[in-house]
Design a protein around this motif. Structure first.
Motif, PDB file in Angstrom:
ATOM      1  N   UNK A 106       4.272 -14.350   1.235  1.00 23.43           N
ATOM      2  CA  UNK A 106       3.949 -13.749   2.466  1.00 23.43           C
ATOM      3  C   UNK A 106       3.095 -14.640   3.387  1.00 23.43           C
TER       4      UNK A 106
ATOM      5  N   UNK B 142       4.711 -17.705   4.519  1.00 23.09           N
ATOM      6  CA  UNK B 142       5.858 -17.531   5.613  1.00 23.09           C
ATOM      7  C   UNK B 142       5.090 -17.205   6.818  1.00 23.09           C
TER       8      UNK B 142
ATOM      9  N   UNK C 296       3.299 -21.070   7.633  1.00 22.92           N
ATOM     10  CA  UNK C 296       4.067 -22.457   7.930  1.00 22.92           C
ATOM     11  C   UNK C 296       5.570 -21.911   8.018  1.00 22.92           C
ATOM     12  N   UNK C 297       5.900 -20.677   8.057  1.00 17.63           N
ATOM     13  CA  UNK C 297       7.041 -20.166   8.403  1.00 17.63           C
ATOM     14  C   UNK C 297       8.282 -20.900   7.178  1.00 17.63           C
ATOM     15  N   UNK C 298       7.640 -21.090   6.115  1.00 16.43           N
ATOM     16  CA  UNK C 298       8.555 -21.477   4.973  1.00 16.43           C
ATOM     17  C   UNK C 298       8.880 -20.551   3.996  1.00 16.43           C
ATOM     18  N   UNK C 299      10.027 -20.192   3.618  1.00 14.52           N
ATOM     19  CA  UNK C 299      10.418 -19.075   2.620  1.00 14.52           C
ATOM     20  C   UNK C 299      10.744 -19.424   1.303  1.00 14.52           C
ATOM     21  N   UNK C 300       9.672 -19.429   0.503  1.00 15.44           N
ATOM     22  CA  UNK C 300       9.702 -19.484  -1.042  1.00 15.44           C
ATOM     23  C   UNK C 300      11.088 -18.842  -1.478  1.00 15.44           C
TER      24      UNK C 300
END
Lengths: 443, 332
Positions: A242, A245, A248-252
């Motif tokens: 969370x 996200x 850096x707005x990256x989704x693991x």
């Protein structure tokens, strides 16, 4: 608009009673029980025996593998025995029990309080030092830190994320650390950046700690590459996935690790411990622990030696309130309830929360009305009502395809359920069954 | 030291309970109830009390003597069903029919499936449709809205605007000439028309919608998707031929659209769990409603549309899943 993670989440009452209590050094306990397994991974192996004399910072148990770590004595004195002691998991676990005599420290530890900014070690040396010093993730997960820093070949990390979110209600240990040990922490972050060879570190702090945000924003001006970001208050923002996200707005990816998206996450407490280990040669044998609760006389933050029984903290905070109904090791959302005040503080203990009787019992259960509130609060986009049912019916295949392994056990579903269903209990049960199945399949 | 509680996390809970949610729905229905009493007088009070008392009584009796459970009528769900059932009938409906409707709603619609949380169809609508099919004459004689001048049993009755429209178009009249015979859009908005007790006043129902959104009782997706679909569908028909199709505002303000979209279709138990599913469900209800209104035999189709879509909810839940975190990786 403040940043936050977009999917799900809840906002429980923050109740940060101890936010203004300066970190106090807890007096030395009479005896300590230091568990030899305080981390995720292989248990360590005790290297001391009954009768041995130890000093503060001496190694008493050593790592037994890559995902394992060393344990150091938090006191000076005599080893009474190595025996099984009840710990916060509710099980008896092997501990080194030491009678405290004086406070003699290992001569290699630099006990001065001057800030040492210059980093002389190389990246490899830093990782070795962190490994040697027994540092684990102090946010509560206790994953050995050197493992996170050893990036596998072929993976590229471009950003270090520092977790100062402290999204659990009540807890304030990270908050106080950010206020009182900010410079040390920032140097710790620089050390971590060097170890990972990254030029960017983002500190995420929830907006309910404006003093910490302002203080750090002021200080980072002289620390190039480190940025402080205020985040909207929303639980479970301290969850790695969370937080990445949100910042850096990256989704693991499902089943993946932060390093899959080029990020590594460390807690602010860990950054401070890294500073002490690398710059001051001080292994991890003490940490900040919040002792709090509605009825606690003096909600406090203590610097506590690992292995100190919980009762010592309770006494120092004004004694156990009469209306105590539950004692929680950790925060109210993810902590474990403990049944004895003799349980020792370990590396993963961020707080001890004392709940009054009227807030200790669970909500009365009634039938599911399919209101879908659990679905809308799940930060992982799962369907808790369905996983709950599938776990009750032991439909393991459907649990697996339903994404039970993606559950981060944040408890938002059970928190929000108007019918008071113990959703997470069953989901956890289902998750453990499914992970067993997955393990046997791999063999 | 007291005995300590031991339990897995979480250790704190939101103070929302099923009961609180149900009573919030009741509060949200109060404006509509007040408008009905204002327009229909005594009849509205008698029908509502009858429906509420019989729904509560049937649920209690069934739980106590047939299912041998601890009665749970205090959870408020039977109260909601009772009020909604009353909202869905004309205010001059004989008491005995209301009682039979309540028995069907609670007994067949709800308890036969295992009570709250297990019923596939909205209980109040099961009751209403049962009454509509069994007592078509009584269920479609609508008292005119003259307030307390109206007596309960022999009220002056008239057709609903939707009925007038359907009949007129069927007889080959133009929409503009039919419009002269029915109340203006403004009157329709605050409910000055014949119709089922709770469905008339759009303004009161929208107030209730606002309250439920504010209290986070429901999400906006289902009502919004229904209303948008009806607007779009009837809007297209109206643009094609405004003389044989009523305008979208007329469709939104008449009949059970507002009541259905806001209070009936949003029933937790019988609506989908995911946001995507809610959209599909709402769009389906909108399309079926217009199909029945424009091309079907009945002037009104909201109840049937909701019941039909209720039947698809298990299917929607099985195939329309929320998007999982990390399912498809989009970086940047």
């Amino acid at each position: 608009m403040l940043k936050t993670f977009p999917k799900g989440g809840v906002h429980p009452a923050e109740s940060k009673y101890s936010a203004n209590s300066v970190i106090e050094i807890l007096p030395l306990p009479k005896t300590v029980s230091i568990p030899i397994s305080q981390h995720i991974g292989a248990p360590s192996k005790a290297i001391v025996a009954k009768g041995d004399k130890v000093r503060v910072g001496d190694k008493i148990a050593e790592s037994t593998g890559f995902v394992s770590t060393n344990i150091h004595s938090s006191v000076s004195g005599t080893v009474v025995k190595v025996d099984d002691v009840l710990d916060s998991t509710g099980y008896k676990r092997p501990c080194v029990i030491i009678d405290v005599e004086g406070d003699e420290w290992n001569e290699n530890i630099d006990r001065s309080t001057d800030l040492k900014k210059e980093i002389s070690l190389t990246d490899k040396e830093i990782i070795n030092k962190i490994n040697e010093s027994g540092i684990v993730g102090l946010g509560g997960a206790t994953f050995p830190s050197h493992v996170k820093l050893s990036v596998p070949d072929g993976k590229k990390i471009d950003v270090l994320i520092i977790n100062g979110v402290e999204c659990e209600p009540y807890l304030t240990s990270d908050h106080r650390l950010m206020l009182e040990k900010a410079e040390e922490m920032l140097v710790g972050i620089q050390i971590l950046m060097k170890a990972l060879s990254v030029n960017l570190a983002l500190i995420g702090i929830e907006n309910n700690k404006p003093d910490a945000i302002a203080h750090l924003q002021d200080l980072v001006k002289s620390y190039p590459g480190i940025e402080v970001h205020a985040l909207k208050v929303q639980y479970p923002q301290g969850g790695e996935k969370q937080l990445i996200k949100a910042l850096i707005n990256r989704e693991v990816p499902s089943g993946g690790l932060p390093l899959n998206v080029g990020a590594v996450v460390h807690n602010v407490g860990t950054a401070f411990a890294v500073y002490e280990a690398v710059q001051k040669n001080k292994p991890l044998f003490e940490r900040v622990v919040t002792l709090t609760g509605i009825s606690v006389k003096k909600p406090s933050n203590f610097m506590v030696r690992i292995g100190t029984p919980v009762i010592d903290l309770v006494e120092a905070a004004g004694g156990l309130p009469e209306d105590t109904g539950k004692i929680i090791n950790g925060g109210p959302m993810m902590g474990k309830s403990i049944n004895s005040l003799e349980v020792p503080v370990v590396k993963g203990t961020s707080g001890i929360l004392i709940m009054p009787v009227e807030k200790s019992a669970r909500k009365k259960e009634s039938g599911c009305i399919r209101c879908a509130k659990c679905v809308s609060v799940c930060p992982q986009g799962l369907e808790p009502y369905l996983l709950n049912r599938l776990a009750q019916l032991e439909k393991n295949d459907k649990l697996e395809t339903g994404g039970v392994m993606d559950c981060i056990e944040c408890g938002s579903c059970a928190y929000t359920c108007p019918a008071g269903l113990p959703l997470l209990d069953y989901i956890r049960l289902g998750k453990s069954r499914v992970s067993k199945i997955i393990r046997t399949r791999k063999q | 030291m007291n005995k300590l509680f031991i339990s897995p996390s979480p250790h704190m809970y939101e103070d929302t309970t099923v009961k609180r949610l149900m009573f919030d729905v009741v509060i949200a229905m109060l404006p509509a109830l007040a408008f009905s009493i204002y327009f229909f007088g005594m009849g509205a009070i008698i029908v509502t009390l009858t429906a509420v008392v019989s729904c509560l009584a049937f649920e209690w009796l069934i739980q106590k003597y047939m299912l041998k459970q601890e009665p749970s009528i205090t959870d408020g769900s039977a109260l909601v069903t009772g009020i909604l059932l009353a909202f869905n009938v004309p205010t001059n409906l004989p008491i005995w029919i209301v009682i039979i409707g309540s028995l069907v709603a609670i007994g067949i619609g709800k308890m036969s499936f295992g009570g709250l949380g297990n019923n596939p169809f909205n209980p109040a609508l099961v009751g209403r449709v049962f009454m509509l099919i069994s007592f078509p004459v009584q269920m479609t004689s609508w008292p005119v809205p003259t307030g307390f001048n109206n007596s309960y049993t022999d009220a002056v009755t008239g057709a609903t605007p939707l009925g007038v429209m359907k009949e007129g178009i069927g007889a080959g009249e133009t929409v503009s000439s039919i419009m002269d015979k029915i109340p203006s859009h403004m009157e329709l908005f605050y409910g000055h028309m014949g119709g089922s007790m709770g469905e008339i006043a759009a303004i009161a129902l929208l107030l209730g919608f606002g309250y439920m959104l504010f209290r986070k009782v429901i999400k906006m997706h289902i009502p919004v998707s229904i209303l948008l679909t009806i607007t779009a569908f009837t809007g297209i028909l109206w643009l094609i031929n405004p003389e044989s199709n009523a305008d979208p505002v007329f469709h939104l303000l008449t009949g059970g659209v507002m009541l259905g979209a806001i209070f009936m279709a949003t029933d937790y138990v019988t609506s989908p769990m995911s946001v995507k599913g809610m959209w599909i469900y709402g769009i389906g209800i909108g399309i079926i409603t217009v199909l029945i209104r424009v091309f079907g035999a009945y002037p009104e189709g909201v109840s049937f549309a909701i019941l039909i879509m209720n039947a698809f909810v298990p299917l929607i839940n099985a195939y329309i899943k929320p998007k999982r975190f990390g399912e498809e990786v989009k970086n940047g």
